[in-house]
Scaffold this motif. Sequence first.
Motif, short mmCIF file in Angstrom:
data_model
loop_
_atom_site.label_atom_id
_atom_site.label_comp_id
_atom_site.label_asym_id
_atom_site.label_seq_id
_atom_site.Cartn_x
_atom_site.Cartn_y
_atom_site.Cartn_z
N VAL A 90 0.76 -1.32 0.13
CA VAL A 90 0.09 0.03 0.08
C VAL A 90 0.93 1.28 0.12
O VAL A 90 2.05 1.09 0.64
N CYS A 120 -8.73 5.12 -6.27
CA CYS A 120 -7.36 4.75 -5.97
C CYS A 120 -7.01 5.09 -4.60
O CYS A 120 -5.95 5.69 -4.11
N ALA A 121 -7.78 4.59 -3.59
CA ALA A 121 -8.07 4.94 -2.23
C ALA A 121 -6.69 4.55 -1.32
O ALA A 121 -6.51 5.24 -0.41
N GLY A 122 -6.01 3.38 -1.60
CA GLY A 122 -5.11 3.13 -0.96
C GLY A 122 -5.33 2.93 0.47
O GLY A 122 -6.20 2.09 0.82
N CYS A 141 -14.85 4.56 -1.01
CA CYS A 141 -13.29 4.28 -1.54
C CYS A 141 -13.27 3.11 -2.33
O CYS A 141 -13.37 1.95 -2.13
N GLU A 143 -10.71 0.64 -4.54
CA GLU A 143 -9.32 0.36 -4.60
C GLU A 143 -9.02 -1.05 -5.25
O GLU A 143 -10.11 -1.94 -4.92
N SER A 145 -6.02 -2.82 -5.62
CA SER A 145 -4.97 -3.89 -5.26
C SER A 145 -5.55 -4.80 -3.93
O SER A 145 -6.18 -4.36 -3.01
N PHE A 149 -5.81 -3.63 -0.22
CA PHE A 149 -7.40 -3.53 0.45
C PHE A 149 -7.55 -3.82 1.89
O PHE A 149 -8.32 -3.16 2.58
N LEU A 152 -6.69 -0.84 3.80
CA LEU A 152 -7.88 0.17 3.65
C LEU A 152 -9.31 -0.20 4.50
O LEU A 152 -9.79 0.68 5.41
N LYS A 168 -13.72 -3.09 -3.90
CA LYS A 168 -12.64 -3.43 -4.79
C LYS A 168 -12.98 -2.75 -6.27
O LYS A 168 -14.24 -2.90 -6.89
N SER A 190 -9.41 12.16 -5.80
CA SER A 190 -8.23 10.93 -5.95
C SER A 190 -6.98 11.51 -5.91
O SER A 190 -6.59 12.44 -6.42
N ALA A 214 0.54 1.55 -7.52
CA ALA A 214 0.00 2.79 -6.87
C ALA A 214 1.06 3.99 -7.62
O ALA A 214 0.61 5.15 -6.93
#
Length: 283
Positions: A90, A120-122, A141, A143, A145, A149, A152, A168, A190, A214
Amino acid sequence: MTCRELYLLARRRLGGAGVDSPGADAAALAQRFLGLDRAGLALHGEEAPPPQREAAFLQAVEERAARRPLQYILGEWEFMGLPLAVGEGVLCPREDTAVLVEELARRLGERPRPRGLDLCAGTGAVALGLRTLLPQAEVLCLELSDRAFPYLEENLRRHGKGLAAARKGDVLSPALAGEFTPGSLDFIASNPPYIETGELPGLQPEVRQEPALALDGGADGLVFYRAIARLWAPLVKPGGLVAVEIGESQGPAVERLFQQAGLTAVETAQDWAGLDRVVSGLR
């Protein structure tokens, strides 16, 4: 060894390894693994820590000397007063991202219950930071990945108070954007990947250990901004806000993309170093 000796050893080791801020990093590791902040080191520096604490501290120093990100070693990092869980997979929260949060809060104004998306919340830093300034905001959010996730979800569980949720999804997917009703949101926010692909090998060793997913914004760094302008900006209601973090040289290009997408009152805000950092516009 005493705590003071361990701290001084760490500072020398990190300085010799080329770490930018060896004293600050050594102090952070001492607080995390020895249980002593700077005041504690002054008061108890001549005491010896338990062997297991000394071993954990020395292991952490070697990891940092190998340029593993400090945030990953500590396991959490503060953003706008919130301790956020972080780790491999992350993006580490950065102080500059607070500029995006502040611009969102400023331009959203007095809306009673703004609803929007954090793309792309990370770690969820943007969504959760916004809720510290606008506690009434509702944020979903997105995301992609699998590795990011869980961080997050953990951060939203700890700090979201039921008004921030995670899903997701691929921000570059027209199908995903098509699941949302056009004109239904108050804002899109974002901090997307924006580094040019060719620049990734030249990044600092610590940054190269963060997920390329990211960081990599495509050949010109603008792939995600094009998607946001084309796919996501239409979801914002008239008078709603689209705001994104940018690289320091990307302001003019992102402004043009927003204007071409029909956004008005497009503005670029600077960070504390005076560099372009956020572009925002109204629908």
